[in-house]
Structures are given as structure tokens and as C-alpha cells.
Design an enzyme around this catalytic site. Structure first.
Site, PDB file in Angstrom:
ATOM      1  N   LYS A   1       0.879  -1.174   0.000  1.00  0.00           N
ATOM      2  CA  LYS A   1       0.000   0.000   0.000  1.00  0.00           C
ATOM      3  C   LYS A   1       0.912   1.218   0.000  1.00  0.00           C
ATOM      4  O   LYS A   1       1.139   1.867   1.022  1.00  0.00           O
ATOM      5  CB  LYS A   1      -0.918  -0.020   1.225  1.00  0.00           C
ATOM      6  CG  LYS A   1      -2.094   0.911   1.124  1.00  0.00           C
ATOM      7  CD  LYS A   1      -3.128   0.608   2.197  1.00  0.00           C
ATOM      8  CE  LYS A   1      -4.200   1.660   2.293  1.00  0.00           C
ATOM      9  NZ  LYS A   1      -5.010   1.837   1.085  1.00  0.00           N
TER      10      LYS A   1
HETATM   11  N1  PY5 Z   1      -7.853  -1.368  -2.794  1.00  0.00           N
HETATM   12  C1  PY5 Z   1      -7.236  -0.169  -2.748  1.00  0.00           C
HETATM   13  C2  PY5 Z   1      -6.540   0.338  -3.952  1.00  0.00           C
HETATM   14  C3  PY5 Z   1      -7.257   0.583  -1.557  1.00  0.00           C
HETATM   15  O1  PY5 Z   1      -6.645   1.769  -1.506  1.00  0.00           O
HETATM   16  C4  PY5 Z   1      -7.960   0.087  -0.432  1.00  0.00           C
HETATM   17  C5  PY5 Z   1      -8.026   0.896   0.839  1.00  0.00           C
HETATM   18  C6  PY5 Z   1      -8.592  -1.171  -0.544  1.00  0.00           C
HETATM   19  C7  PY5 Z   1      -8.505  -1.868  -1.738  1.00  0.00           C
HETATM   20  C8  PY5 Z   1      -9.293  -1.802   0.623  1.00  0.00           C
HETATM   21  O2  PY5 Z   1      -8.378  -2.231   1.588  1.00  0.00           O
HETATM   22  P1  PY5 Z   1      -8.742  -2.316   3.125  1.00  0.00           P
HETATM   23  O3  PY5 Z   1      -9.959  -3.130   3.224  1.00  0.00           O
HETATM   24  O4  PY5 Z   1      -7.577  -2.970   3.754  1.00  0.00           O
HETATM   25  O5  PY5 Z   1      -8.969  -0.929   3.610  1.00  0.00           O
HETATM   26  N2  PY5 Z   1      -8.105   2.296   0.648  1.00  0.00           N
HETATM   27  C9  PY5 Z   1      -8.035   3.287   1.711  1.00  0.00           C
HETATM   28  C10 PY5 Z   1      -8.993   3.010   2.851  1.00  0.00           C
HETATM   29  O6  PY5 Z   1      -8.699   3.451   3.951  1.00  0.00           O
HETATM   30  C11 PY5 Z   1      -8.379   4.646   1.188  1.00  0.00           C
HETATM   31  C12 PY5 Z   1      -7.594   5.185   0.087  1.00  0.00           C
HETATM   32  C13 PY5 Z   1      -8.112   6.464  -0.465  1.00  0.00           C
HETATM   33  O7  PY5 Z   1     -10.044   2.411   2.644  1.00  0.00           O
END
Ligand code: PY5
Length: 305
Positions: free
Chosen positions: A157
Site C-alpha cells: 500500500k
Molecule cells: N484497494 C485499494 C486500492 C485501496 O486503496 C484500499 C483501501 C482497498 C482496496 C481496501 O483495503 P482495506 O480493506 O484494507 O482498507 N483504501 C483506503 C482506505 O482506507 C483509502 C484510500 C483512499 O479504505
């Protein structure tokens, strides 16, 4: 500067500093080259307790993101977990919160040799509500492809990867949609700009496998783990663009997005165009777990108070 989400303190390299002092110099390497990694974590307030959701797993992914890039960090996972709780306590947060740990290569010369540069670490915690204003959203399939895993390690990430997400997000917003779905180089469905995706067809939930080049989302993992408890059959399987259009239900899952139904893709109505029963059921169960109402999953929650 005040935009309404500010709190008192931000954790910076082991110390709590006033919000307005959490600054970096313009010669910060991470600002120029995207040399950093971050996390998005939520903490849920249930009226008497603030629970950080899957803190251990988020910090583990944070460490792995830095390890993949070979950046190094001066803190152990335990120190970072403690720092998150310390930041929440210092800010006296008794409401739903979003936590943003971020690490990046700091002040240094113009080149790409980051070996001698310090990895700066900040942890921000702020009151936070919904990521999407609407109950159900309208999306496009982006004209931009998801960054290929042969070019960047997409399981990290990393801050730099989000240039791809911002391109797709801006494309969607300027065309009047809420978000975008990105395909990979093979044309398989990957994920949203900041969310994983799930599709319901004939009673089965499908979600793309990690090998399709997606982020190993913790919400995605959570929903796969809890699916059995609510009698939902979830399978990891590649999804084609055309399958999106004929899905019974589609929804995004992620820390910020939580469970967000997708009601239209490329101007085609999904199912009956309303929030579907599977998304609703998963969303409700997820919310119960996050607020500490499911005994078997209290081990996913880190109490703050
Ligand atoms: N895919 C991408 C590209 C992501 O940035 C995120 C999380 C997810 C999937 C989902 O992952 P998780 O379930 O571990 O959160 N994105 C961030 C979030 O806090 C925000 C980025 C703007 O949800």
C-alpha cells in the site's frame, strides 16, 4: 489552516506534536517520488468503547509495504500499535475515527538514492463518517488500467501507487460518476480506486483473486472470513468486465468505503438498481462486529478506553 477534521495532536517519530506542527520540508523525497507507504484504519465508537478494527493486521501490512520497497523503519509493530492507541487517547476521541499511519523517505538531496534518508513516520487520527455520501453509487470502468504488478508491487500500500487511483477517480468525477473500477492488463476486473470489489451472481459472491493484481484488502479478508457465519458462499475468481453488467449485486469493500453498493456501472443498472439483500446483510454483520457486538470477533478489536 482549518477544514473541520483537525484534532489536537499528531504522532511524529515517537512524539505527539500539535496538529499544526506536523509538517515536512519541500525537499522531502517522498513528496517528489512517492517513496512511502500508508494505512487506512477505522476505529468505531459504540457509545461506551472505542474499538480499533484489526489494528494488528493493518500494522502488519504497513510493515510489509515498507519491507517490499526495502525502506526500513525505526519502530516495531508493537511500538506502532501502541502509538496508534496513544494518539487516539491524546486526542480524547470518543466518536468514529479514521486513522492514517504514513511513512515516507524524508529530507534529502534530489537523487533517487534513498538509502541514507530517514523514514519519517506520522500517525494522524481524526473524526470520520462516511467515505461515500450516497447509500449506493454509480461508477464507470476506467479508461486507465490498474498498475501492473510487473511494474509496481501492487500488494504494497505505497503512496506512489495512488497516482493511478487519482487518475481513475478524477476521470469518474469529471464525468459525473462517483468512482471507477479498474481492469488489469488482461482485462480482468481488479478493484476500485480505493476499494476491493465483490459481485453477487445466482446466490454466490465472487471477488477477484490476489493474483489479478489487487490490494490484499483487510475488509475483503474480513468479509471472506465472516461469510460462513451468515451463510454466504464467497469465491475468489477472476471477473470479466461484461460479467459486471449482468451481476445481481455489486459492492465495494474497504476501510473507508466499508460496504458500499454499486447501483450502476457504465450507465447500466445493476440488478433492480437498489441496494441488494447480500450487500445489506454483509454490511449489517460487519457493523455489528466493528462495534463489538459479536463475541467471537472481539479479538479483531483493540479497545482504546
Ligand atoms: N484497494 C485499494 C486500492 C485501496 O486503496 C484500499 C483501501 C482497498 C482496496 C481496501 O483495503 P482495506 O480493506 O484494507 O482498507 N483504501 C483506503 C482506505 O482506507 C483509502 C484510500 C483512499 O479504505
Amino acid at each position: 489552516m482549518s477544514l473541520g477534521f483537525e484534532t489536537k495532536y499528531i504522532w511524529h517519530n515517537g512524539e505527539l506534536v500539535p496538529w499544526n506542527d506536523a509538517k515536512v520540508h519541500v525537499m522531502t523525497n517522498g513528496l517528489h517520488y512517492g517513496t512511502g507507504a500508508f494505512e487506512g484504519i477505522r476505529a468505531y465508537w459504540n457509545g461506551s468503547q472505542l474499538y480499533v478494527f484489526r489494528l494488528r493486521d493493518h500494522i502488519a501490512r504497513f510493515m510489509n509495504s515498507l519491507k517490499i520497497y526495502g525502506y526500513g523503519i525505526d519502530y516495531t509493530p508493537e511500538e506502532l500499535r501502541k502509538a496508534v492507541v496513544e494518539t487516539l487517547r491524546a486526542n480524547e476521541l470518543r466518536t468514529d475515527v479514521y486513522i492514517r499511519p504514513i511513512a515516507f523517505k524524508g529530507y534529502g538531496p534530489i537523487g533517487l538514492d534513498v538509502r541514507k534518508l530517514r523514514t519519517e513516520v506520522f500517525i494522524v487520527a481524526m473524526p470520520y463518517g462516511r467515505y461515500f455520501e450516497k447509500e449506493g453509487i454509480s461508477v464507470i470502468v476506467s479508461s486507465w488500467r490498474r498498475i501492473d504488478k510487473r511494474a509496481l508491487p501492487v500488494t504494497a500500500k505505497a503512496t506512489g501507487h495512488y497516482a493511478n487511483s487519482v487518475l481513475a477517480k478524477l476521470e469518474a468525477l469529471t464525468r459525473g460518476y462517483d468512482d471507477a473500477i479498474l481492469l488489469n492488463d488482461e482485462g480482468h476486473v481488479c478493484e476500485g480506486t480505493g476499494e476491493n470489489i465483490m459481485m453477487v451472481k445466482s446466490g454466490v459472491v465472487y471477488t477477484p483473486p490476489i493474483s489479478d493484481g489487487i490490494l490484499d484488502g483487510i475488509t475483503r479478508r474480513t468479509i471472506m472470513e465472516l461469510s460462513k457465519e451468515i451463510g454466504v458462499d464467497i469465491r475468489e475468481q477472476s471477473i470479466e468486465r461484461s460479467q459486471l453488467y449482468t451481476a445481481d449485486e455489486l459492492f465495494f469493500v474497504g476501510t473507508a468505503a466499508e460496504v458500499t453498493p454499486i447501483l450502476r456501472v457504465d450507465d447500466r443498472q445493476i440488478g433492480d438498481g437498489k441496494v441488494g439483500p447480500t450487500a445489506k446483510m454483509i454490511k449489517e454483520h460487519y457493523q455489528k462486529i466493528a462495534r463489538g457486538e459479536v463475541k467471537e470477533h472481539l479479538d479483531w478489536l483493540e479497545p482504546v478506553w
